[in-house]
Design a protein around this motif. Structure first.
Motif, PDB file in Angstrom:
ATOM      1  N   ALA A 106       0.826  -1.467   0.044  1.00 31.68           N
ATOM      2  CA  ALA A 106      -0.105  -0.014   0.158  1.00 31.68           C
ATOM      3  C   ALA A 106       0.866   1.084   0.087  1.00 31.68           C
ATOM      4  CB  ALA A 106      -0.925  -0.045   1.181  1.00 31.68           C
ATOM      5  N   ASN A 143      -5.810  -0.367  -2.313  1.00 31.97           N
ATOM      6  CA  ASN A 143      -6.448   0.276  -1.027  1.00 31.97           C
ATOM      7  C   ASN A 143      -7.733  -0.531  -0.283  1.00 31.97           C
ATOM      8  OD1 ASN A 143      -4.812   2.427  -1.347  1.00 31.97           O
ATOM      9  ND2 ASN A 143      -6.038   3.619  -2.403  1.00 31.97           N
ATOM     10  N   THR A 183     -13.151   3.035  -1.491  1.00 26.23           N
ATOM     11  CA  THR A 183     -12.141   2.916  -2.558  1.00 26.23           C
ATOM     12  C   THR A 183     -12.281   1.856  -3.732  1.00 26.23           C
ATOM     13  OG1 THR A 183     -10.763   1.450  -1.053  1.00 26.23           O
ATOM     14  CG2 THR A 183     -10.445   3.756  -1.137  1.00 26.23           C
TER      15      THR A 183
END
Length: 224
Positions: A106, A143, A183
């Motif tokens: 990430a 995400n 997301t």
């Protein structure tokens, strides 16, 4: 006359390496929470491509995503550091290295996210580039997985008292799931966009879990 000697289990404060990990989680939580309000809102007009373009050309894009990148990096560093804490490591089991891996990925995704603004012209023209494709992958895959990771850590960490506790657990669960859902769908529908402010609770949980960890006292035998 005989005397019975009773011994009490001793405890010591959180090990230095673990304290560093918890401090990183606190810093990551603060940055993640701050990144939300800083993020450009964009226009509600036009299709998803036009809305994205309006955000990419906003002057707030770079500072907002620099803060977000700092948050992801601090969380990754914190989880990696906590791998040296036998209490956290034993209680979280395989979830800890898996979560650390997700956090590192990430963080790399945060770099892609930051520089996506350099592709604003291509997106405006309806084109695509490798960076645009990577950006979409980060947004809709990486995400959401990060959000699910936070929720999982909140549940397992709260139940085992390895990270946070049952009192702060709901913040991580709600914030992580909200971030994951928002997301994962942002590129397709606007339905779950209102969940982004709720996602800030993930940052609240990170701060709370870090603070709880700093004041935790662990049995001396757990460190042998």
């Amino acid at each position: 006359m005989t005397t019975a000697n009773s011994t009490r289990p001793t405890s010591i404060t959180t090990p230095r390496g673990a304290r560093t990990g918890f401090l990183f989680l606190i810093a990551g939580g603060v940055a993640f929470f701050a990144g939300g309000p800083l993020h450009p809102q964009g226009s509600d007009e036009g299709d998803k491509t036009e809305q994205l373009h309006s955000m990419l050309v906003d002057s707030a894009w770079y500072p907002a995503h620099l803060v977000a990148l700092l948050g992801f990096a601090c969380v990754a560093a914190g989880l990696l550091a906590l791998g040296r804490d036998p209490v956290v490591r034993d209680r979280l089991g395989r979830l800890l290295p898996v979560s650390a891996t997700v956090a590192v990925v990430a963080t790399l995704g945060g770099v892609v996210h930051l520089f996506a603004a350099t592709q604003a012209a291509e997106i405006e023209d309806g084109g695509t580039t490798p960076l645009v494709a990577a950006f979409m992958g980060v947004e809709t895959i990486v995400n959401p997985v990060w959000g699910l990771m936070i929720a999982a850590l909140a549940v397992v960490g709260g139940r085992t008292r390895a990270l946070g506790n049952k009192i702060v657990m709901p913040f991580g669960v709600l914030g992580g799931l909200a971030f994951a859902l928002a997301t994962a769908t942002i590129a397709f529908v606007d339905t779950f966009d209102p969940l982004f402010p709720v996602a800030g609770l993930a940052g609240v949980w990170l701060v709370a879990a870090g603070l709880v960890g700093l004041v935790r006292r662990v049995p001396e035998g757990a460190l042998s």
